[in-house]
Design a protein around this motif. Sequence first.
Motif, mmCIF file in Angstrom:
data_model
loop_
_atom_site.group_PDB
_atom_site.id
_atom_site.type_symbol
_atom_site.label_atom_id
_atom_site.label_comp_id
_atom_site.label_asym_id
_atom_site.label_seq_id
_atom_site.Cartn_x
_atom_site.Cartn_y
_atom_site.Cartn_z
ATOM 1 N N ALA A 1 10.786 -14.666 16.154
ATOM 2 C CA ALA A 1 9.479 -15.098 15.612
ATOM 3 C C ALA A 1 8.398 -14.113 15.360
ATOM 4 C CB ALA A 1 8.841 -16.028 16.749
ATOM 5 N N GLU A 2 8.407 -12.806 15.904
ATOM 6 C CA GLU A 2 7.621 -11.764 15.744
ATOM 7 C C GLU A 2 8.049 -10.886 14.686
ATOM 8 O OE1 GLU A 2 6.311 -9.390 19.111
ATOM 9 O OE2 GLU A 2 6.468 -11.563 20.538
ATOM 10 N N GLN A 3 9.332 -11.016 14.080
ATOM 11 C CA GLN A 3 9.780 -10.153 12.868
ATOM 12 C C GLN A 3 9.054 -10.633 11.607
ATOM 13 O OE1 GLN A 3 14.047 -10.052 13.074
ATOM 14 N NE2 GLN A 3 14.169 -9.777 15.335
ATOM 15 N N PHE A 4 9.170 -9.464 10.570
ATOM 16 C CA PHE A 4 8.625 -9.740 9.440
ATOM 17 C C PHE A 4 8.584 -8.583 8.632
ATOM 18 C CE2 PHE A 4 5.491 -7.289 11.915
ATOM 19 C CZ PHE A 4 4.851 -6.501 10.860
ATOM 20 N N ASN A 5 8.568 -9.076 7.246
ATOM 21 C CA ASN A 5 8.905 -7.761 6.127
ATOM 22 C C ASN A 5 7.858 -7.045 6.029
ATOM 23 O OD1 ASN A 5 11.583 -8.771 5.653
ATOM 24 N ND2 ASN A 5 10.916 -10.437 4.446
ATOM 25 N N SER A 6 7.739 -5.872 5.838
ATOM 26 C CA SER A 6 6.829 -4.932 5.657
ATOM 27 C C SER A 6 6.677 -4.380 4.296
ATOM 28 C CB SER A 6 6.674 -3.584 6.765
ATOM 29 O OG SER A 6 5.822 -2.851 6.529
ATOM 30 N N LYS A 7 5.637 -4.473 3.430
ATOM 31 C CA LYS A 7 5.844 -3.793 2.224
ATOM 32 C C LYS A 7 5.295 -2.249 2.415
ATOM 33 C CE LYS A 7 4.285 -8.121 -0.387
ATOM 34 N NZ LYS A 7 3.547 -8.796 -1.074
ATOM 35 N N VAL A 8 4.889 -2.053 3.113
ATOM 36 C CA VAL A 8 4.408 -0.649 3.308
ATOM 37 C C VAL A 8 5.720 0.272 3.874
ATOM 38 C CG1 VAL A 8 3.114 0.895 4.988
ATOM 39 C CG2 VAL A 8 2.197 -1.237 4.351
ATOM 40 N N LEU A 9 6.528 -0.380 4.550
ATOM 41 C CA LEU A 9 7.506 0.487 5.028
ATOM 42 C C LEU A 9 8.989 0.080 4.152
ATOM 43 C CD1 LEU A 9 7.514 0.042 8.893
ATOM 44 C CD2 LEU A 9 6.773 2.197 7.598
ATOM 45 N N LYS A 10 8.754 -1.048 3.586
ATOM 46 C CA LYS A 10 9.867 -1.441 2.429
ATOM 47 C C LYS A 10 11.050 -1.869 3.358
ATOM 48 C CE LYS A 10 8.645 0.736 -1.713
ATOM 49 N NZ LYS A 10 8.017 -0.602 -2.199
ATOM 50 N N THR A 11 11.062 -2.598 4.366
ATOM 51 C CA THR A 11 12.114 -2.956 5.254
ATOM 52 C C THR A 11 11.419 -3.987 6.182
ATOM 53 O OG1 THR A 11 13.491 -1.999 6.929
ATOM 54 C CG2 THR A 11 11.228 -1.300 7.168
ATOM 55 N N LYS B 1 0.785 -1.400 0.069
ATOM 56 C CA LYS B 1 0.149 -0.010 -0.068
ATOM 57 C C LYS B 1 0.977 1.178 0.128
ATOM 58 C CE LYS B 1 -3.514 0.013 2.647
ATOM 59 N NZ LYS B 1 -4.095 -0.018 4.003
ATOM 60 N N THR B 2 0.578 2.162 -0.782
ATOM 61 C CA THR B 2 1.429 3.298 -0.818
ATOM 62 C C THR B 2 0.664 4.515 0.228
ATOM 63 O OG1 THR B 2 1.827 3.252 -3.170
ATOM 64 C CG2 THR B 2 2.058 5.492 -2.353
ATOM 65 N N ILE B 3 1.526 4.908 0.958
ATOM 66 C CA ILE B 3 0.848 5.909 2.121
ATOM 67 C C ILE B 3 0.855 7.268 1.467
ATOM 68 C CG2 ILE B 3 1.247 6.824 4.320
ATOM 69 C CD1 ILE B 3 2.993 4.448 4.962
ATOM 70 N N SER B 4 -0.333 7.810 1.049
ATOM 71 C CA SER B 4 -0.539 9.132 0.646
ATOM 72 C C SER B 4 -0.977 10.152 1.704
ATOM 73 C CB SER B 4 -1.541 8.980 -0.492
ATOM 74 O OG SER B 4 -2.563 8.506 -0.210
ATOM 75 N N PRO B 5 -0.676 11.309 1.634
ATOM 76 C CA PRO B 5 -1.140 12.372 2.820
ATOM 77 C C PRO B 5 -2.617 12.337 2.732
ATOM 78 C CG PRO B 5 -0.016 13.334 1.230
ATOM 79 C CD PRO B 5 0.302 11.747 0.914
ATOM 80 N N THR B 6 -3.414 12.049 3.958
ATOM 81 C CA THR B 6 -4.686 12.443 3.860
ATOM 82 C C THR B 6 -5.195 13.610 4.593
ATOM 83 O OG1 THR B 6 -4.916 10.935 5.675
ATOM 84 C CG2 THR B 6 -4.830 9.812 3.869
ATOM 85 N N VAL B 7 -6.377 13.592 4.598
ATOM 86 C CA VAL B 7 -7.010 14.727 5.420
ATOM 87 C C VAL B 7 -6.585 14.586 6.756
ATOM 88 C CG1 VAL B 7 -9.025 16.142 6.151
ATOM 89 C CG2 VAL B 7 -8.801 15.447 3.776
ATOM 90 N N ASN B 8 -6.613 13.470 7.238
ATOM 91 C CA ASN B 8 -6.221 13.156 8.459
ATOM 92 C C ASN B 8 -4.852 13.192 8.978
ATOM 93 O OD1 ASN B 8 -8.866 11.949 8.381
ATOM 94 N ND2 ASN B 8 -8.349 9.872 8.903
ATOM 95 N N ASP B 9 -3.998 13.345 7.953
ATOM 96 C CA ASP B 9 -2.609 13.486 7.912
ATOM 97 C C ASP B 9 -2.402 14.731 8.360
ATOM 98 O OD1 ASP B 9 -0.627 11.609 8.460
ATOM 99 O OD2 ASP B 9 -0.011 11.791 6.201
ATOM 100 N N LYS B 10 -2.902 15.787 7.323
ATOM 101 C CA LYS B 10 -2.766 17.016 7.471
ATOM 102 C C LYS B 10 -3.179 17.725 8.765
ATOM 103 C CE LYS B 10 -3.121 17.469 2.373
ATOM 104 N NZ LYS B 10 -3.888 17.960 1.358
ATOM 105 N N GLU B 11 -4.227 17.350 9.337
ATOM 106 C CA GLU B 11 -4.774 17.781 10.555
ATOM 107 C C GLU B 11 -4.134 17.343 11.844
ATOM 108 O OE1 GLU B 11 -8.751 16.641 11.164
ATOM 109 O OE2 GLU B 11 -9.770 17.721 9.383
ATOM 110 N N ALA B 12 -3.499 16.190 11.656
ATOM 111 C CA ALA B 12 -2.652 15.728 12.696
ATOM 112 C C ALA B 12 -1.322 16.281 12.689
ATOM 113 C CB ALA B 12 -2.496 14.106 12.720
ATOM 114 N N ALA B 13 -0.566 16.392 11.653
ATOM 115 C CA ALA B 13 0.597 16.478 11.573
ATOM 116 C C ALA B 13 0.870 18.223 11.996
ATOM 117 C CB ALA B 13 1.135 16.288 10.086
ATOM 118 N N LYS B 14 0.274 18.995 11.328
ATOM 119 C CA LYS B 14 0.258 20.474 11.350
ATOM 120 C C LYS B 14 1.776 20.957 11.397
ATOM 121 C CE LYS B 14 -3.447 21.085 14.608
ATOM 122 N NZ LYS B 14 -4.549 21.582 15.902
ATOM 123 N N PRO B 15 2.350 20.903 10.130
ATOM 124 C CA PRO B 15 3.638 21.137 9.929
ATOM 125 C C PRO B 15 3.857 22.634 10.396
ATOM 126 C CG PRO B 15 2.549 21.211 7.912
ATOM 127 C CD PRO B 15 1.511 20.698 8.994
#
Length: 558
Positions: free
Chosen positions: A483-493, A66-80
């Motif tokens: 045992a709890e480690q895994f590869n994240s396609k979202v973070l690419k790491t 999944k590609t993480i794109s800035p959403t309205v939620n993001d803008k309200e939370a980040a307040k750069p």
Amino acid sequence: MKKISLLIFLISIFWFIQPNKSFALKLQADTTANASTDDGFTTVGSAEDSLANSKVKPASQVDTAKTISPTVNDKEAAKPVSLWVTFGLGLLAGIAAFFLPCIFPMVPLTVGFFTKRAESKAKGIKSAVIYGLSIIVIYVALGVIITLIWGASALNQISTDGFFNIFIFIILIIFGVSFLGAFEITLPSSFVNKLDAKSDSKGLGGIFFMAATLAVVSFSCTGPLIGTSLVAINTDLLTPIVVMFGFSLSLALIFTMFAIFPSLMTGLPKSGGWLNSIKVVLGFLELGLSLKFLSTADLAYHWGILDREVFLAIWIVLAILLGVYLLGKIKFSHDSDLAYVSVPRLFIATASFVFAVYLIPGLWGAPLKAVSSLVPPLSTQDFVLTEGGNSTPTKTDVHTKRKYSEFLHIPHGIDGFFDYEEALAYSKTVNKPLFLDFTGHGCVNCREMEAKVWSDPRVLKKLKEDYIVVSLYTDDKTTLPEAEQFNSKVLKTTVNTVGKKFQHLQAEKFNTISQPYYVLLGTEGQELVSPPIGVEYDIDKYLAYLDKGLAEFAKQKK
């Protein structure tokens, strides 16, 4: 004339850029998608703290790309942080630099340079303006070079890296000690001499090299100031350019005015020991600021070398030493004898002593709300005398040891969780909604919210009694069991730390990459209020958000 037009064009480009919005929001998707496998830290000193963070997903589940794109939620939370604030910081740094001993004595030299060259008043004004524009071009070009070398996303990743915070700590210590007079940070003398020789030539080239000589000769003073300004705020695409523009604009305007109106020099104080005093004061400030970067790394890695009382003790000593120095009781190598204490010195020394006295109760657990975002949390303090500073849970019910509770803590005695799955399961047994707190050890705004909003009795009552609080630290560096480690396609790491586990959760489940981020969930994991909120210092609005979540939860239970 073409050269003049080019200079004016370069400066005017800035005004066509809308600096009220940071490019960080526009680039969040790329930043997260290209996240490095290196450990990341939350960003320090800014309103969009911990930009490159994301979500936790049980290892048993399959990742969905999944590609993480800035959403309205993001803008309200980040307040750069607005670039106007960044620009203002650059302006203040430039004004401070003018009064340093590397720059202030050059004012008469600059005036003399233009007085000799001016064949007429009009040509003198023209040369002075070109000189000012040259100063701006030189410093802005440096900002552009910094951006081109590292790029916007790389700058953000670097600023959130643990080893980078240690590096900045060391750099600020070096700068601070240099300002105290232990040594001078200078460029090679051969380079300086070549620029100075070229400044004697006629035409625009001579004026430009005169400006370049100013930049190089003053490096021992301006270098630490510029470096501190760049690391004290979030780094996005325009940050280095805007800081450099603000810094250079201050110097350019001041020197241009003196070059056009030489008579203004008569109103300036004479060079003397007061210039070095300004440098020493800045040195103390840089030493104090450096501790924030060390603290960020210390908290994320749980080294335990800079607990809250140690941090405060160092600040108290620095504040007292600064006050004693301003009163002339301490003398450094470059200082001249102080015949008397001026009124400004007395006021600044008094302010320094007052600040030290204000910090002292913090050694026994006082909340110190004015600096709560900069100092380590109360949970790191070994001895807490005040009842309000007690960081242990106030609940009396007996429960099994909660995951990660041995090294993670929630302020104000809130008896909460630190793992999403565990908290969700518990919420079903007690039939209470979840309060998800995406936070970070280095998140300045998170500490501000906890100190100024969570501490309100009405808010604290709801968090303790009506919600199941789960604090998810997105920058913790504790290694996960294999045992709890895994590869994240979202973070690419590879998700191999507690922090990355909750980075992954936030990105995949909530499609946002900012902290603080507060989400209200039902017992089945459904959002009760949309969109969630981020930084909100208005207590009434924060209470309304919590009340809305409780009302929706009650409605869904029927």
